[in-house]
Design a protein around this motif. Sequence first.
Motif, PDB file in Angstrom:
ATOM      1  N   GLY A   1     -18.491 -14.930   5.737  1.00  0.00           N
ATOM      2  CA  GLY A   1     -20.173 -14.284   5.291  1.00  0.00           C
ATOM      3  C   GLY A   1     -20.178 -13.549   3.669  1.00  0.00           C
ATOM      4  N   LEU A   2     -21.543 -13.209   3.806  1.00  0.00           N
ATOM      5  CA  LEU A   2     -21.491 -12.574   2.199  1.00  0.00           C
ATOM      6  C   LEU A   2     -21.005 -11.354   2.620  1.00  0.00           C
ATOM      7  N   TRP A   3     -21.196 -10.473   3.792  1.00  0.00           N
ATOM      8  CA  TRP A   3     -20.944  -9.229   3.896  1.00  0.00           C
ATOM      9  C   TRP A   3     -19.174  -8.971   4.288  1.00  0.00           C
ATOM     10  N   ARG A   4     -18.597 -10.118   4.518  1.00  0.00           N
ATOM     11  CA  ARG A   4     -16.911  -9.981   5.145  1.00  0.00           C
ATOM     12  C   ARG A   4     -16.054 -10.482   3.567  1.00  0.00           C
ATOM     13  N   LEU A   5     -16.803 -10.973   2.297  1.00  0.00           N
ATOM     14  CA  LEU A   5     -17.107 -11.474   1.325  1.00  0.00           C
ATOM     15  C   LEU A   5     -16.065  -9.898   0.620  1.00  0.00           C
ATOM     16  N   GLU A   6     -17.043  -9.265   0.401  1.00  0.00           N
ATOM     17  CA  GLU A   6     -17.663  -8.482  -0.425  1.00  0.00           C
ATOM     18  C   GLU A   6     -16.196  -7.110  -0.106  1.00  0.00           C
ATOM     19  N   VAL A   7     -16.430  -7.251   1.755  1.00  0.00           N
ATOM     20  CA  VAL A   7     -15.289  -6.497   2.020  1.00  0.00           C
ATOM     21  C   VAL A   7     -13.980  -6.349   1.863  1.00  0.00           C
ATOM     22  N   LEU A   8     -13.817  -7.932   1.380  1.00  0.00           N
ATOM     23  CA  LEU A   8     -12.314  -8.525   1.399  1.00  0.00           C
ATOM     24  C   LEU A   8     -12.205  -8.174  -0.293  1.00  0.00           C
ATOM     25  N   ARG A   9     -13.528  -8.260  -1.065  1.00  0.00           N
ATOM     26  CA  ARG A   9     -13.411  -8.334  -2.933  1.00  0.00           C
ATOM     27  C   ARG A   9     -12.705  -6.794  -2.447  1.00  0.00           C
ATOM     28  N   VAL A  10     -13.266  -6.131  -1.897  1.00  0.00           N
ATOM     29  CA  VAL A  10     -12.664  -4.568  -1.903  1.00  0.00           C
ATOM     30  C   VAL A  10     -10.763  -4.210  -1.407  1.00  0.00           C
ATOM     31  N   THR A  11     -11.050  -5.169  -0.654  1.00  0.00           N
ATOM     32  CA  THR A  11      -9.849  -4.485   0.035  1.00  0.00           C
ATOM     33  C   THR A  11      -8.551  -5.678  -0.181  1.00  0.00           C
ATOM     34  N   ARG A  12      -8.843  -6.858  -0.613  1.00  0.00           N
ATOM     35  CA  ARG A  12      -7.519  -7.620  -1.357  1.00  0.00           C
ATOM     36  C   ARG A  12      -7.056  -7.784  -2.516  1.00  0.00           C
ATOM     37  N   THR A  13      -8.533  -7.359  -3.708  1.00  0.00           N
ATOM     38  CA  THR A  13      -8.356  -7.120  -4.764  1.00  0.00           C
ATOM     39  C   THR A  13      -7.535  -5.669  -5.596  1.00  0.00           C
ATOM     40  N   ARG A  14      -7.100  -5.067  -4.165  1.00  0.00           N
ATOM     41  CA  ARG A  14      -6.983  -3.545  -3.924  1.00  0.00           C
ATOM     42  C   ARG A  14      -7.320  -2.700  -5.144  1.00  0.00           C
ATOM     43  N   ARG A  15      -8.659  -2.483  -4.499  1.00  0.00           N
ATOM     44  CA  ARG A  15      -9.356  -1.913  -5.258  1.00  0.00           C
ATOM     45  C   ARG A  15      -9.290  -0.608  -4.563  1.00  0.00           C
ATOM     46  N   TRP A  16      -9.445  -0.831  -3.056  1.00  0.00           N
ATOM     47  CA  TRP A  16      -9.283   0.723  -2.283  1.00  0.00           C
ATOM     48  C   TRP A  16      -8.052   1.464  -3.280  1.00  0.00           C
ATOM     49  N   LEU A  17      -6.969   0.937  -3.470  1.00  0.00           N
ATOM     50  CA  LEU A  17      -6.029   2.075  -3.807  1.00  0.00           C
ATOM     51  C   LEU A  17      -6.258   2.768  -5.284  1.00  0.00           C
ATOM     52  N   LEU A  18      -7.389   2.008  -5.745  1.00  0.00           N
ATOM     53  CA  LEU A  18      -7.573   2.615  -6.876  1.00  0.00           C
ATOM     54  C   LEU A  18      -8.857   4.597  -6.989  1.00  0.00           C
ATOM     55  N   LEU A  19      -9.913   4.219  -5.440  1.00  0.00           N
ATOM     56  CA  LEU A  19     -10.468   5.177  -5.508  1.00  0.00           C
ATOM     57  C   LEU A  19      -9.708   5.860  -4.821  1.00  0.00           C
ATOM     58  N   LEU A  20      -8.606   5.732  -3.737  1.00  0.00           N
ATOM     59  CA  LEU A  20      -7.650   6.131  -2.818  1.00  0.00           C
ATOM     60  C   LEU A  20      -6.804   6.938  -4.661  1.00  0.00           C
ATOM     61  N   ILE A  21      -6.526   6.815  -5.508  1.00  0.00           N
ATOM     62  CA  ILE A  21      -5.953   7.265  -6.447  1.00  0.00           C
ATOM     63  C   ILE A  21      -7.104   8.961  -7.079  1.00  0.00           C
ATOM     64  N   ALA A  22      -7.832   7.803  -7.689  1.00  0.00           N
ATOM     65  CA  ALA A  22      -9.362   8.700  -8.150  1.00  0.00           C
ATOM     66  C   ALA A  22      -9.418   9.987  -7.602  1.00  0.00           C
ATOM     67  N   PHE A  23      -9.594   9.527  -6.205  1.00  0.00           N
ATOM     68  CA  PHE A  23     -10.397  10.699  -5.242  1.00  0.00           C
ATOM     69  C   PHE A  23     -10.011  11.532  -4.612  1.00  0.00           C
ATOM     70  N   PRO A  24      -8.666  11.431  -3.169  1.00  0.00           N
ATOM     71  CA  PRO A  24      -8.504  12.177  -2.532  1.00  0.00           C
ATOM     72  C   PRO A  24      -6.886  12.297  -3.691  1.00  0.00           C
ATOM     73  N   LEU A  25      -5.840  11.681  -4.334  1.00  0.00           N
ATOM     74  CA  LEU A  25      -5.054  12.383  -4.351  1.00  0.00           C
ATOM     75  C   LEU A  25      -5.292  13.095  -5.462  1.00  0.00           C
ATOM     76  N   LEU A  26      -5.501  13.048  -6.896  1.00  0.00           N
ATOM     77  CA  LEU A  26      -5.850  13.486  -8.282  1.00  0.00           C
ATOM     78  C   LEU A  26      -6.818  14.967  -8.036  1.00  0.00           C
ATOM     79  N   GLY A  27      -7.872  14.420  -6.650  1.00  0.00           N
ATOM     80  CA  GLY A  27      -8.772  15.649  -6.223  1.00  0.00           C
ATOM     81  C   GLY A  27      -8.403  16.570  -5.464  1.00  0.00           C
TER      82      GLY A  27
END
Length: 305
Positions: free
Chosen positions: A59-85
Amino acid sequence: MSERSVSRLSAAGRAGTRAAAKAVAEQARGQAHGPAPGQARGPARTAEAARPRVRRPLGLWRLEVLRVTRTRRWLLLLIAFPLLGAAGPLVVRHLDRILEVLGADGANPPDDMGAPEGMAAYVSASGQIGLFVALGIAAAALAVDHRPGLAAFYRTRTRQAWDLVVPRWTVCAAAVCIANTVATGIVWAELRWLWGPVPTDRILYGALFNTLYLLMALGLVAGASAFLRRPVALFGAALVALVLSPLPRLWKPMRDWEPSSLGGAGVELLENASPGEFVRPAIVAVLVTLTMLSLAVWRVGRREM
């Protein structure tokens, strides 16, 4: 028995021998290499192999979740907020030692730095690096018509324009909010460890107001997607809008309503500000976010490819 009958029996015997040898060879080969792909390996899996496999619909919602997880975009958020912050309070607490190691003899940090300065270091990191990363991820997700082939694919499989914008924006906003919340929790623990207890309610209010500011920034990306198509253009338009957002403060009646102050609410709340001072900017931020989303849904649904 005639000679012809004997020859026929001999030929039949040789054919049967060859067939039996072939069957034995195939059985031995199967035992050596195991069952072929797709075959059940025993009676216990026979019924399972016989049942048809039901694939989970994408579905559309699962597709967007996969867009964030499988493209490693969550890793950019992890570096930008928890690590550097989360590194901000540590830098503030040990700034004198850091300057000593770097050899900056003429620079003397203030002696009265405390929890507000530590929170200011985190807000500065999340308000710059984290905000840029969030805008970039949202711009990449909301560029619906950037690629005509994918645009045609999505538009022929959705019933309404709502499905083209809302799942993309919501999943992206949820990922950004989760990263910001985790980072705020880490910073809270660091402030308690480095400078002692801090007011819990002030930390929670600061996290809430900062989240509303991030959602407004992502809403501006959605508003830009109503008129622009390329991710770089969406990122640039939203960034310019955020830079120009404090201009209404020049008009005195708008100073208490301008929402850019929500980004630094965590620092002001740890000093002497009260949560009631940020209620009106929070209302404006929510209204701007909803307006931009509505505009994106309306324009994207009516726009030609």
